[in-house]
Design a protein around this motif. Structure first.
Motif, PDB file in Angstrom:
ATOM      1  N   LEU A 274       0.828  -1.110   0.130  1.00 25.93           N
ATOM      2  CA  LEU A 274       0.178   0.018  -0.072  1.00 25.93           C
ATOM      3  C   LEU A 274       0.788   1.178   0.080  1.00 25.93           C
ATOM      4  O   LEU A 274       1.725   1.393   0.766  1.00 25.93           O
ATOM      5  CB  LEU A 274      -0.990  -0.077   1.314  1.00 25.93           C
ATOM      6  N   ASP A 275       0.346   2.050  -0.953  1.00 19.40           N
ATOM      7  CA  ASP A 275       1.286   3.608  -0.758  1.00 19.40           C
ATOM      8  C   ASP A 275       0.093   4.631  -0.520  1.00 19.40           C
ATOM      9  O   ASP A 275      -1.023   4.659  -1.602  1.00 19.40           O
ATOM     10  CB  ASP A 275       2.018   3.871  -2.159  1.00 19.40           C
ATOM     11  N   GLU A 276      -0.401   4.986   0.535  1.00 20.81           N
ATOM     12  CA  GLU A 276      -1.369   5.967   0.784  1.00 20.81           C
ATOM     13  C   GLU A 276      -1.387   6.907  -0.227  1.00 20.81           C
ATOM     14  O   GLU A 276      -2.484   7.764  -0.358  1.00 20.81           O
ATOM     15  CB  GLU A 276      -1.481   6.331   2.078  1.00 20.81           C
ATOM     16  N   ASP A 277      -0.369   7.580  -0.751  1.00 17.25           N
ATOM     17  CA  ASP A 277      -0.259   8.698  -1.414  1.00 17.25           C
ATOM     18  C   ASP A 277      -0.638   8.605  -3.018  1.00 17.25           C
ATOM     19  O   ASP A 277      -0.121   9.486  -3.622  1.00 17.25           O
ATOM     20  CB  ASP A 277       1.199   9.644  -1.376  1.00 17.25           C
ATOM     21  N   ASP A 278      -0.681   7.400  -3.352  1.00 20.04           N
ATOM     22  CA  ASP A 278      -0.852   6.798  -4.605  1.00 20.04           C
ATOM     23  C   ASP A 278      -2.223   6.564  -4.800  1.00 20.04           C
ATOM     24  O   ASP A 278      -2.501   5.314  -4.770  1.00 20.04           O
ATOM     25  CB  ASP A 278      -0.049   5.808  -5.082  1.00 20.04           C
ATOM     26  N   PRO A 279      -3.330   7.494  -5.354  1.00 18.88           N
ATOM     27  CA  PRO A 279      -4.594   6.972  -5.655  1.00 18.88           C
ATOM     28  C   PRO A 279      -4.735   5.812  -6.511  1.00 18.88           C
ATOM     29  O   PRO A 279      -5.629   5.157  -6.309  1.00 18.88           O
ATOM     30  CB  PRO A 279      -5.289   8.191  -6.229  1.00 18.88           C
ATOM     31  N   ALA A 280      -4.083   5.637  -7.516  1.00 16.60           N
ATOM     32  CA  ALA A 280      -4.163   4.499  -8.607  1.00 16.60           C
ATOM     33  C   ALA A 280      -3.719   3.141  -7.852  1.00 16.60           C
ATOM     34  O   ALA A 280      -4.527   2.162  -7.992  1.00 16.60           O
ATOM     35  CB  ALA A 280      -3.292   4.665  -9.691  1.00 16.60           C
ATOM     36  N   ARG A 281      -2.972   3.151  -6.735  1.00 16.52           N
ATOM     37  CA  ARG A 281      -2.512   2.012  -6.149  1.00 16.52           C
ATOM     38  C   ARG A 281      -3.511   1.865  -5.420  1.00 16.52           C
ATOM     39  O   ARG A 281      -3.822   0.694  -4.976  1.00 16.52           O
ATOM     40  CB  ARG A 281      -1.048   2.398  -5.314  1.00 16.52           C
ATOM     41  N   CYS A 282      -3.995   2.862  -4.486  1.00 14.28           N
ATOM     42  CA  CYS A 282      -5.314   2.411  -3.436  1.00 14.28           C
ATOM     43  C   CYS A 282      -6.537   1.864  -4.377  1.00 14.28           C
ATOM     44  O   CYS A 282      -7.042   0.855  -3.851  1.00 14.28           O
ATOM     45  CB  CYS A 282      -5.546   3.613  -2.799  1.00 14.28           C
ATOM     46  N   LEU A 283      -6.666   2.230  -5.479  1.00 15.34           N
ATOM     47  CA  LEU A 283      -7.706   1.735  -6.031  1.00 15.34           C
ATOM     48  C   LEU A 283      -7.468   0.277  -6.544  1.00 15.34           C
ATOM     49  O   LEU A 283      -8.615  -0.585  -6.472  1.00 15.34           O
ATOM     50  CB  LEU A 283      -8.115   2.779  -7.267  1.00 15.34           C
ATOM     51  N   MET A 284      -6.246  -0.025  -7.059  1.00 11.59           N
ATOM     52  CA  MET A 284      -6.050  -1.115  -7.585  1.00 11.59           C
ATOM     53  C   MET A 284      -6.322  -2.280  -6.385  1.00 11.59           C
ATOM     54  O   MET A 284      -6.601  -3.274  -6.618  1.00 11.59           O
ATOM     55  CB  MET A 284      -4.554  -1.192  -8.262  1.00 11.59           C
TER      56      MET A 284
END
Length: 313
Positions: A274-284
């Motif tokens: 998890l990278d809380e500052d990466d919206p695309a990662r959060c969505l994935m």
């Protein structure tokens, strides 16, 4: 009619490509272009049906129940999201990710959207009426939590818990559909699903935490702050423990625990990457829970099948 795809739907989804123009706003209100939500609503239902199959000594979950839960999850998720969009229309207009939704973007009026939610709810009622009386009464009880959810983010830092109470309700229904009564096992399953929901929806909420802070919307993403990974990790550990308790209460065998172990590994991967500052990662990562849900379910199904064949246990 002005046609505008929503910001957080996959480009080229079937609604944007194939649905008639006049249907698209309503399909988007129902989130038919974003199926992850109904998967997440469905999993507690299917987990419960599979858990009940193990407890009852059945070779597999009742297929008709699985179909009914699938239809019910799709329509009730659509009804719930549409109702949520009606309530949140002014807030959605101020948030980058949500201002393209059908109501704030002007594709459909709030009045028409509400009528659509009511129509979907009647379809959900027709599905619920196919079950026994206990399941009908228990299922109807979820409406209070569903109605309260859109307002939770305005009054508590734990709206994800309220979502969990609503999204996890199916943990009761799969069991009551088989036994006509509740027991400790589905209660433990319900707790597990709530904890899982808080965890994955916290990941999802990190997409909006900056906009939420501006407009005054509260969430566990904002509450946990720099302790997000630790907090989600704790929630996911508790999820696995509660599922293990539910499995133990029905005397589940090793195939169920293999599925649970795979589920635990998947949850650990979500936290670690998890990278809380990466919206695309959060969505994935949020969307990956559709796959994660298969793991306990298939473990329970395998357990029931092998037991019926005289192999498992």
């Amino acid at each position: 009619m002005t046609d505008r795809a929503v910001a957080d739907a996959d480009r080229g989804n079937w609604v944007d490509r194939w649905a008639p123009l006049s249907w698209r706003p309503y399909a988007r209100l129902a989130r038919l272009d974003r199926p992850i939500g109904w998967w997440l609503l469905l999993w507690p239902c299917w987990w419960s049906a599979a858990l009940a199959a193990v407890a009852a000594g059945a070779p597999y979950p009742n297929p008709w129940h699985l179909v009914l839960f699938l239809v019910g999850a799709i329509v009730m998720r659509g009804a719930g999201c549409t109702y949520n969009d009606v309530v949140d229309r002014d807030v959605d207009a101020q948030v980058t990710r949500t201002r393209s939704r059908p109501i704030p973007s002007g594709q459909v009026s709030a009045k028409r959207a509400f009528a659509f939610a009511v129509a979907l709810s009647f379809v959900g009622l027709a599905v619920l009426l196919q079950f026994n009386l206990t399941t009908i009464l228990v299922g109807a009880g979820s409406l209070v939590v569903v109605a309260a959810y859109p307002f939770a983010k305005r009054v508590t830092d734990w709206p994800q818990m309220v979502l969990g109470l609503a999204f996890s309700w199916g943990a009761f229904l799969g069991w009551t559909a088989v036994f006509g009564e509740l027991a400790l096992a589905p209660v433990a399953l319900y707790l597990a699903a709530i904890l899982w929901t808080i965890g994955y929806d916290t990941i999802y909420a990190h997409q909006d935490r900056r906009d939420d802070a501006i407009v005054g919307i509260r969430s566990t993403a904002r509450l946990f702050g720099r302790y997000t990974k630790l907090s989600i990790g704790g929630l996911f550990v508790a999820t696995v423990v509660a599922l293990a308790v539910a499995f133990a209460l029905v005397g589940a065998g090793w195939p169920a625990y293999v599925g649970l172990a795979a589920f635990a590994v998947h949850l650990a991967w979500q936290v670690i990457t998890l990278d809380e500052d990466d919206p695309a990662r959060c969505l994935m990562l949020f969307r990956s829970n559709r796959i994660a849900g298969w793991m306990p379910f298939l473990g329970l199904v395998a357990d029931a099948g092998l037991r019926a064949a005289g192999v498992g246990g």
